[in-house]
Design a protein around this motif. Structure first.
Motif, PDB file in Angstrom:
ATOM      1  N   PRO A   1       2.305  18.077   6.796  1.00 38.35           N
ATOM      2  CA  PRO A   1       1.683  19.239   6.141  1.00 38.35           C
ATOM      3  C   PRO A   1       0.211  19.429   6.660  1.00 38.35           C
ATOM      4  O   PRO A   1      -0.403  18.458   6.956  1.00 38.35           O
ATOM      5  N   PRO A   2      -0.019  20.715   6.875  1.00 35.50           N
ATOM      6  CA  PRO A   2      -1.496  20.890   7.464  1.00 35.50           C
ATOM      7  C   PRO A   2      -2.738  20.430   6.456  1.00 35.50           C
ATOM      8  O   PRO A   2      -2.350  20.611   5.344  1.00 35.50           O
ATOM      9  N   ALA A   3      -3.772  20.015   7.124  1.00 41.23           N
ATOM     10  CA  ALA A   3      -4.788  19.820   6.289  1.00 41.23           C
ATOM     11  C   ALA A   3      -5.252  21.000   5.486  1.00 41.23           C
ATOM     12  O   ALA A   3      -5.103  22.175   6.068  1.00 41.23           O
ATOM     13  N   GLU A   4      -5.868  20.830   4.197  1.00 41.78           N
ATOM     14  CA  GLU A   4      -6.577  21.796   3.550  1.00 41.78           C
ATOM     15  C   GLU A   4      -7.501  22.849   4.312  1.00 41.78           C
ATOM     16  O   GLU A   4      -7.254  23.913   4.364  1.00 41.78           O
ATOM     17  N   PRO A   5      -8.280  22.395   5.245  1.00 44.91           N
ATOM     18  CA  PRO A   5      -9.187  23.290   5.855  1.00 44.91           C
ATOM     19  C   PRO A   5      -8.346  24.411   6.982  1.00 44.91           C
ATOM     20  O   PRO A   5      -8.733  25.332   7.050  1.00 44.91           O
TER      21      PRO A   5
ATOM     22  N   GLY B   1      11.127  29.792  17.515  1.00 44.41           N
ATOM     23  CA  GLY B   1      11.637  29.619  15.951  1.00 44.41           C
ATOM     24  C   GLY B   1      10.875  30.310  14.769  1.00 44.41           C
ATOM     25  O   GLY B   1       9.848  31.011  14.888  1.00 44.41           O
ATOM     26  N   SER B   2      11.322  30.100  13.624  1.00 50.86           N
ATOM     27  CA  SER B   2      10.677  30.619  12.344  1.00 50.86           C
ATOM     28  C   SER B   2       9.437  29.942  11.923  1.00 50.86           C
ATOM     29  O   SER B   2       9.535  28.548  12.321  1.00 50.86           O
ATOM     30  N   LEU B   3       8.837  30.337  11.021  1.00 57.65           N
ATOM     31  CA  LEU B   3       7.526  29.626  10.381  1.00 57.65           C
ATOM     32  C   LEU B   3       8.083  28.394   9.729  1.00 57.65           C
ATOM     33  O   LEU B   3       7.634  27.343   9.767  1.00 57.65           O
ATOM     34  N   ALA B   4       9.148  28.595   8.878  1.00 57.59           N
ATOM     35  CA  ALA B   4       9.863  27.641   7.985  1.00 57.59           C
ATOM     36  C   ALA B   4      10.145  26.443   8.873  1.00 57.59           C
ATOM     37  O   ALA B   4      10.054  25.287   8.639  1.00 57.59           O
ATOM     38  N   ASP B   5      10.795  26.834  10.005  1.00 57.71           N
ATOM     39  CA  ASP B   5      11.307  25.572  11.113  1.00 57.71           C
ATOM     40  C   ASP B   5       9.921  25.044  11.611  1.00 57.71           C
ATOM     41  O   ASP B   5      10.108  23.736  11.673  1.00 57.71           O
ATOM     42  N   TRP B   6       8.983  25.438  11.914  1.00 61.71           N
ATOM     43  CA  TRP B   6       7.837  24.905  12.505  1.00 61.71           C
ATOM     44  C   TRP B   6       7.169  24.166  11.057  1.00 61.71           C
ATOM     45  O   TRP B   6       6.853  22.945  11.660  1.00 61.71           O
TER      46      TRP B   6
END
Length: 143
Positions: free
Chosen positions: A102-106, A91-96
């Motif tokens: 949301p990913p952590a800042e690091p 799939g696309s990055l948007a789908d992922w």
């Protein structure tokens, strides 16, 4: 192309051409094949496109990266360029991003650094390829 691959469908279309999902007849493995929409406009255009292929191949051989699509080959057929790559079915990055928290800042900083390193590598390779293209272009003009 049809003698080596069975076309399973169109993955996408753009200004450059279209990307096909194909199955290699000999092995049964599936790949993505980008087919250029336009035929070469002349020998200079052909050399420019082939130089781009050389850059992509060199990048894959000298700097393998888990986040770069694997390149398997390229060929010309009927004055059109074909590029065979790994088939990415995730799939696309948007789908992922939509399906995960949301990913952590690091992690974001890691992605940014990785992206910038790839950009630097691509710039170095394209500078090399541009130099080679100028050399071959002069060679074609004066030979």
């Amino acid at each position: 192309m049809e003698e080596n691959f069975q076309t399973l469908g169109v993955l996408g279309r753009g200004s450059f051409g279209e990307v096909l999902r194909v199955r290699e007849r000999r092995t049964g493995n599936e790949f993505a094949v980008k087919r250029a929409r336009q035929r070469y406009r002349g020998e200079r255009d052909r050399l420019a496109r082939l130089a781009e292929i050389v850059a992509v191949q060199a990048l894959g051989l000298t700097a393998p990266h888990p986040h770069l699509v694997q390149h398997f080959g390229a060929w010309e057929d009927g004055e059109c360029l074909f590029i065979q790559t790994e088939l990415c079915t995730g799939g696309s990055l948007a789908d992922w991003l939509e399906t995960r928290p949301p990913p952590a800042e690091p992690r974001l900083w890691d992605w940014l650094v990785d992206s910038l390193l790839v950009c630097v590598l691509l710039q170095l390779f394209f500078l090399l390829v541009a130099s080679l293209f100028c050399f071959f272009n002069c060679f074609v003009e004066y030979s």
